[in-house]
Motif scaffolding. Structure first.
Motif, mmCIF file in Angstrom:
data_model
loop_
_atom_site.group_PDB
_atom_site.id
_atom_site.type_symbol
_atom_site.label_atom_id
_atom_site.label_comp_id
_atom_site.label_asym_id
_atom_site.label_seq_id
_atom_site.Cartn_x
_atom_site.Cartn_y
_atom_site.Cartn_z
ATOM 1 N N ASP A 1 7.649 -18.075 45.133
ATOM 2 C CA ASP A 1 7.690 -18.033 43.675
ATOM 3 C C ASP A 1 6.815 -16.894 43.144
ATOM 4 N N ILE A 2 5.644 -16.706 43.727
ATOM 5 C CA ILE A 2 4.762 -15.604 43.316
ATOM 6 C C ILE A 2 5.444 -14.258 43.594
ATOM 7 N N ALA A 3 6.097 -14.150 44.744
ATOM 8 C CA ALA A 3 6.788 -12.903 45.089
ATOM 9 C C ALA A 3 7.950 -12.645 44.132
ATOM 10 N N GLN A 4 8.685 -13.701 43.779
ATOM 11 C CA GLN A 4 9.795 -13.516 42.840
ATOM 12 C C GLN A 4 9.290 -13.043 41.487
ATOM 13 N N GLN A 5 8.192 -13.624 41.019
ATOM 14 C CA GLN A 5 7.646 -13.211 39.722
ATOM 15 C C GLN A 5 7.096 -11.783 39.776
ATOM 16 N N ALA A 6 6.586 -11.380 40.937
ATOM 17 C CA ALA A 6 6.148 -9.984 41.080
ATOM 18 C C ALA A 6 7.332 -9.034 40.981
ATOM 19 N N LEU A 7 8.451 -9.414 41.601
ATOM 20 C CA LEU A 7 9.643 -8.574 41.510
ATOM 21 C C LEU A 7 10.158 -8.507 40.081
ATOM 22 N N LEU A 8 10.070 -9.611 39.353
ATOM 23 C CA LEU A 8 10.569 -9.644 37.982
ATOM 24 C C LEU A 8 9.873 -8.614 37.099
ATOM 25 N N GLN A 9 8.676 -8.223 37.442
ATOM 26 C CA GLN A 9 7.979 -7.199 36.654
ATOM 27 C C GLN A 9 8.702 -5.852 36.718
ATOM 28 N N GLN A 10 9.571 -5.671 37.712
ATOM 29 C CA GLN A 10 10.307 -4.423 37.863
ATOM 30 C C GLN A 10 11.736 -4.500 37.323
ATOM 31 N N VAL A 11 12.108 -5.651 36.780
ATOM 32 C CA VAL A 11 13.468 -5.844 36.259
ATOM 33 C C VAL A 11 13.508 -5.344 34.824
ATOM 34 N N ARG A 12 14.164 -4.212 34.625
ATOM 35 C CA ARG A 12 14.201 -3.554 33.314
ATOM 36 C C ARG A 12 15.391 -2.584 33.280
ATOM 37 N N PRO A 13 15.737 -2.079 32.099
ATOM 38 C CA PRO A 13 16.818 -1.092 32.029
ATOM 39 C C PRO A 13 16.509 0.116 32.901
ATOM 40 N N GLY A 14 17.525 0.629 33.554
ATOM 41 C CA GLY A 14 17.367 1.795 34.404
ATOM 42 C C GLY A 14 17.019 1.471 35.841
ATOM 43 N N ALA A 15 16.691 0.217 36.130
ATOM 44 C CA ALA A 15 16.371 -0.172 37.507
ATOM 45 C C ALA A 15 17.655 -0.307 38.317
ATOM 46 N N SER A 16 17.610 0.188 39.550
ATOM 47 C CA SER A 16 18.735 0.012 40.470
ATOM 48 C C SER A 16 18.645 -1.374 41.091
ATOM 49 N N PHE A 17 19.729 -2.145 41.008
ATOM 50 C CA PHE A 17 19.683 -3.478 41.591
ATOM 51 C C PHE A 17 19.593 -3.411 43.116
ATOM 52 N N VAL A 18 20.158 -2.384 43.699
ATOM 53 C CA VAL A 18 20.027 -2.216 45.151
ATOM 54 C C VAL A 18 18.559 -2.021 45.516
ATOM 55 N N ASP A 19 17.850 -1.207 44.742
ATOM 56 C CA ASP A 19 16.427 -0.989 45.008
ATOM 57 C C ASP A 19 15.627 -2.275 44.830
ATOM 58 N N LEU A 20 15.987 -3.070 43.821
ATOM 59 C CA LEU A 20 15.304 -4.350 43.629
ATOM 60 C C LEU A 20 15.519 -5.267 44.833
#
Length: 443
Positions: free
Chosen positions: A273-292
């Motif tokens: 859960d902590i790791a998922q929330q850390a990833l969510l900080q990078q979820v924004r316009p312009g982000a590549s979903f493959v990179d996520l």
């Protein structure tokens, strides 16, 4: 229903349809609701659900089969509504409400009669599961250029669609709360499922997908499809992947619970859960979903290392495919009228596709995120016997703490899935907002 956001939604759909028709070189568009399908060698039909392209315009008619919506540039949409005479079943009723003023509505007793009412329309794009009885020779069924344009745009939700998705999340969270309580009380998969239906006020055909109610080792089956009546001798874990709908739009939420939250498996849930929330900080316009997706594998490698499950660096785990054995599916997908919504690989309205990397073939979304997208973020950590057997026989076997893996095998695995809308500033987490409204932080 006939509020400003729905009217604005229809205007956006009309503009998208007119643009797609121009690209495809067509004069008009016919959207079919679909027909009820009979079971093989039987006289009963499968539960009916109208096609998503039709429901996007007319969610209040999702239960109406054999009906059509005609869309023409510069004209009000024309609804050809089939209301058959039937004394075996309760037939659909004539539509009422102020929303009806947005459409020209004609009612017919059969699809064939509706066809007779149509004059020659020129070059028509027909979106349907099968040819209707009134198709003209120059009508084109499911033309690729038209579908590509419409489905590419469908990823960007209107304000009205976003509100439907928020309400679906609220409804689903009510079910997740009751399921969590049932698990703590020692209920069976079947009992948890029935409590979920009651809490969400759904019957099974209304669910956006079949609930995954997986106790213990069943959580290692990614799309576990059964609901056993018997209560297991001991409850180790519950993985619940279950949603709800509001006017045809679906929530898709997963949560995993440990019988002992302070034990090893409970701590592993907290770490993911902590790791998922850390990833969510990078979820924004312009982000590549493959990179996520690739970044999530790096975060998972850290979870495995921190839990003592794997004794190898993050780089070594990625290079040797260790994380893929514990997390074999994609990070998420587009969400909307369909749980795995259309257009996930499209890179433009013309239909060009970007397939996922060869080592991650199950990734359903490869697009760059834009405002209006609604996606799922669903990392997992599973103990799947067939995948772990391959890992045990490979060159990375010595890096895995197999004794600890065996200890966790009865728990099956973990999936944490949030529904996230991309905004101009970043994102809106519909799932965690819904849990907060229910008085809980994320779980």
């Amino acid at each position: 229903m006939m509020h400003a956001s729905y009217l604005a939604h229809l205007e956006i759909l009309q503009a998208r349809a007119e643009s797609a028709l121009a690209v495809a070189g067509l004069d008009s568009l016919m959207l079919g609701s679909g027909s009820a399908q009979r079971r093989f060698m039987d006289d009963t039909a499968y539960p009916f659900r109208a096609h998503a392209d039709f429901v996007q315009w007319l969610p209040q008619l999702a239960a109406y089969s054999d009906s059509w919506l005609l869309i023409r540039p510069g004209k009000k949409p024309r609804l050809l509504l089939c209301l058959p005479e039937d004394f075996w079943h309760l037939p659909p009723q004539p539509p009422r409400g102020d929303w009806t003023y947005a459409f020209e509505i004609e009612i017919f007793a059969s699809a064939a009669m509706a066809g007779l009412a149509l004059n020659r329309l020129g070059r028509v794009g027909l979106i349907a599961a099968q040819n209707p009885v009134f198709a003209q020779p120059d009508w084109q069924q499911n033309p690729p250029a038209l579908l590509s344009a419409l489905h590419y745009e469908r990823a960007c939700k209107t304000d009205w669609e976003l509100e439907c998705l928020r309400r679906a999340s609220l409804r689903a969270v009510a079910g997740h709360e009751v399921a969590r309580q049932q698990f703590a009380a020692g209920a069976s998969e079947y009992e948890i499922h029935q409590a979920y239906l009651a809490a969400t006020s759904h019957n099974e055909p209304e669910l956006p997908y079949d609930n995954i109610v997986a106790l213990n080792e069943h959580a290692a089956v990614l799309h576990y499809q059964l609901q056993q009546r018997d209560r297991p001798a001991r409850h180790h874990s519950l993985l619940l992947d279950a949603g709800a709908t509001h006017l045809g739009y679906g929530a898709d939420i997963s949560r995993t619970h440990a019988a002992d939250p302070a034990g090893g498996f409970g701590q592993l849930i907290q770490a993911l859960d902590i790791a998922q929330q850390a990833l969510l900080q990078q979820v924004r316009p312009g982000a590549s979903f493959v990179d996520l997706h690739l970044r999530m594998h790096e975060l998972l490698a850290g979870v495995l290392q921190g839990a003592g499950l794997v004794n190898a660096s993050v780089e070594a785990q990625i290079e040797q495919g260790i994380t893929r054995a514990f997390f074999p599916h994609g990070l998420g997908h587009l969400l909307g009228l369909q749980v795995h919504d259309v257009g996930g690989w499209q890179q433009g309205a013309a239909g060009m596709l970007q397939e996922p990397p060869p080592e991650h073939p199950f990734l359903r979304l490869t697009r760059t995120l834009q405002p209006g997208f609604v996606i799922t973020i669903e990392p997992g950590l599973y103990f799947i016997p067939s995948l772990l057997d391959k890992l045990r026989q490979g060159r990375a076997a010595d890096a895995v703490n197999w004794q600890q893996v065996e200890t966790l095998m009865p728990c099956g695995g973990i999936r944490i899935e949030d529904n996230v809308a991309i905004t101009a500033q970043g994102h809106e987490n519909m799932t965690r907002d819904a849990f907060a409204a229910a008085g809980r932080e994320g779980f």
